[in-house]
Enzyme design. Sequence first.
Site, PDB file in Angstrom:
ATOM      1  N   CYS A   9     -18.828  -8.634 -32.486  1.00 56.08           N
ATOM      2  CA  CYS A   9     -19.760  -9.746 -32.682  1.00 56.08           C
ATOM      3  C   CYS A   9     -18.938 -11.027 -32.706  1.00 56.08           C
ATOM      4  O   CYS A   9     -17.802 -11.036 -32.208  1.00 56.08           O
ATOM      5  CB  CYS A   9     -20.603  -9.549 -33.945  1.00 56.08           C
ATOM      6  SG  CYS A   9     -19.650  -9.430 -35.470  1.00 56.08           S
ATOM      7  N   ARG A  15     -22.336  -8.392 -38.339  1.00 58.05           N
ATOM      8  CA  ARG A  15     -22.969  -7.339 -37.534  1.00 58.05           C
ATOM      9  C   ARG A  15     -22.028  -6.209 -37.142  1.00 58.05           C
ATOM     10  O   ARG A  15     -22.361  -5.028 -37.304  1.00 58.05           O
ATOM     11  CB  ARG A  15     -23.582  -7.966 -36.262  1.00 58.05           C
ATOM     12  CG  ARG A  15     -24.749  -8.873 -36.554  1.00 58.05           C
ATOM     13  CD  ARG A  15     -25.083  -9.741 -35.363  1.00 58.05           C
ATOM     14  NE  ARG A  15     -24.055 -10.734 -35.118  1.00 58.05           N
ATOM     15  CZ  ARG A  15     -24.028 -11.577 -34.099  1.00 58.05           C
ATOM     16  NH1 ARG A  15     -24.999 -11.518 -33.202  1.00 58.05           N
ATOM     17  NH2 ARG A  15     -23.064 -12.453 -33.966  1.00 58.05           N
ATOM     18  N   ASP A 127     -27.672 -12.952 -34.874  1.00 57.30           N
ATOM     19  CA  ASP A 127     -26.679 -13.416 -35.840  1.00 57.30           C
ATOM     20  C   ASP A 127     -27.374 -13.739 -37.175  1.00 57.30           C
ATOM     21  O   ASP A 127     -28.230 -14.626 -37.222  1.00 57.30           O
ATOM     22  CB  ASP A 127     -26.035 -14.685 -35.250  1.00 57.30           C
ATOM     23  CG  ASP A 127     -24.880 -15.184 -36.081  1.00 57.30           C
ATOM     24  OD1 ASP A 127     -24.728 -14.744 -37.242  1.00 57.30           O
ATOM     25  OD2 ASP A 127     -24.130 -16.027 -35.568  1.00 57.30           O
TER      26      ASP A 127
HETATM   27  P1  4NP Z   1     -21.160 -12.031 -37.204  1.00 60.31           P
HETATM   28  O1  4NP Z   1     -21.759 -13.321 -37.996  1.00 60.31           O
HETATM   29  O2  4NP Z   1     -20.831 -12.515 -35.823  1.00 60.31           O
HETATM   30  O3  4NP Z   1     -22.283 -11.063 -37.241  1.00 60.31           O
HETATM   31  O4  4NP Z   1     -19.943 -11.605 -38.004  1.00 60.31           O
HETATM   32  C1  4NP Z   1     -21.082 -14.535 -38.035  1.00 60.31           C
HETATM   33  C2  4NP Z   1     -20.084 -14.747 -38.945  1.00 60.31           C
HETATM   34  C3  4NP Z   1     -19.409 -15.959 -38.995  1.00 60.31           C
HETATM   35  C4  4NP Z   1     -19.748 -16.953 -38.108  1.00 60.31           C
HETATM   36  C5  4NP Z   1     -20.735 -16.732 -37.168  1.00 60.31           C
HETATM   37  C6  4NP Z   1     -21.406 -15.521 -37.131  1.00 60.31           C
HETATM   38  N1  4NP Z   1     -19.072 -18.204 -38.146  1.00 60.31           N
HETATM   39  O5  4NP Z   1     -19.415 -19.077 -37.356  1.00 60.31           O
HETATM   40  O6  4NP Z   1     -18.182 -18.384 -38.980  1.00 60.31           O
END
Ligand code: 4NP
Length: 155
Positions: A9, A15, A127
Amino acid sequence: MKKRILFVCLGNICRSPAAQGIMQSMIDKNGLQDQFELDSAGLYGGHAGDLPDHRMRVHAYQRGYNLTHRSRQVRISDFDNFDVIVAMDDSNFSSLKAMAPTLDAENKIVRMIDYVRGFPQYDSVPDPYYEGAEGFEIVLDLLEDGCRNMIESLQ
Ligand code: 4NP
């Protein structure tokens, strides 16, 4: 030969570590440890070394999953070291395609949502980072569905 699966992800704190934890739990419950090897990684490296987001850990724990993965960024060697690379959304999918060093590597990239059967209204695993509790719950619903079908289709 074990199937090596890498979940990807953006941050590798919501995720993809949840997908890894859910699928590992299904593998353990079904005694399939000799068939699968799992890891997860993020396209953005800013959370490297971190445990999953606290909200994701709490929601996952309520369903019996203990998420202990430490975030890391995707590396080029992942395209050699894994058989299947699973993108959570279309942005992850395009970034991985752009990174893939060979056509063989590109062909390893799949979308998590293509394994999800019970939620036709979703075209990606969204997300949850800027969402409330509901966002985390739907991610877990989608991942439980998708991981179950992925195990079945790769077994
Ligand atoms: P993930 O969620 O991609 O599901 O781990 C996110 C975690 C952090 C960020 C974006 C999405 N971020 O921009 O820091």
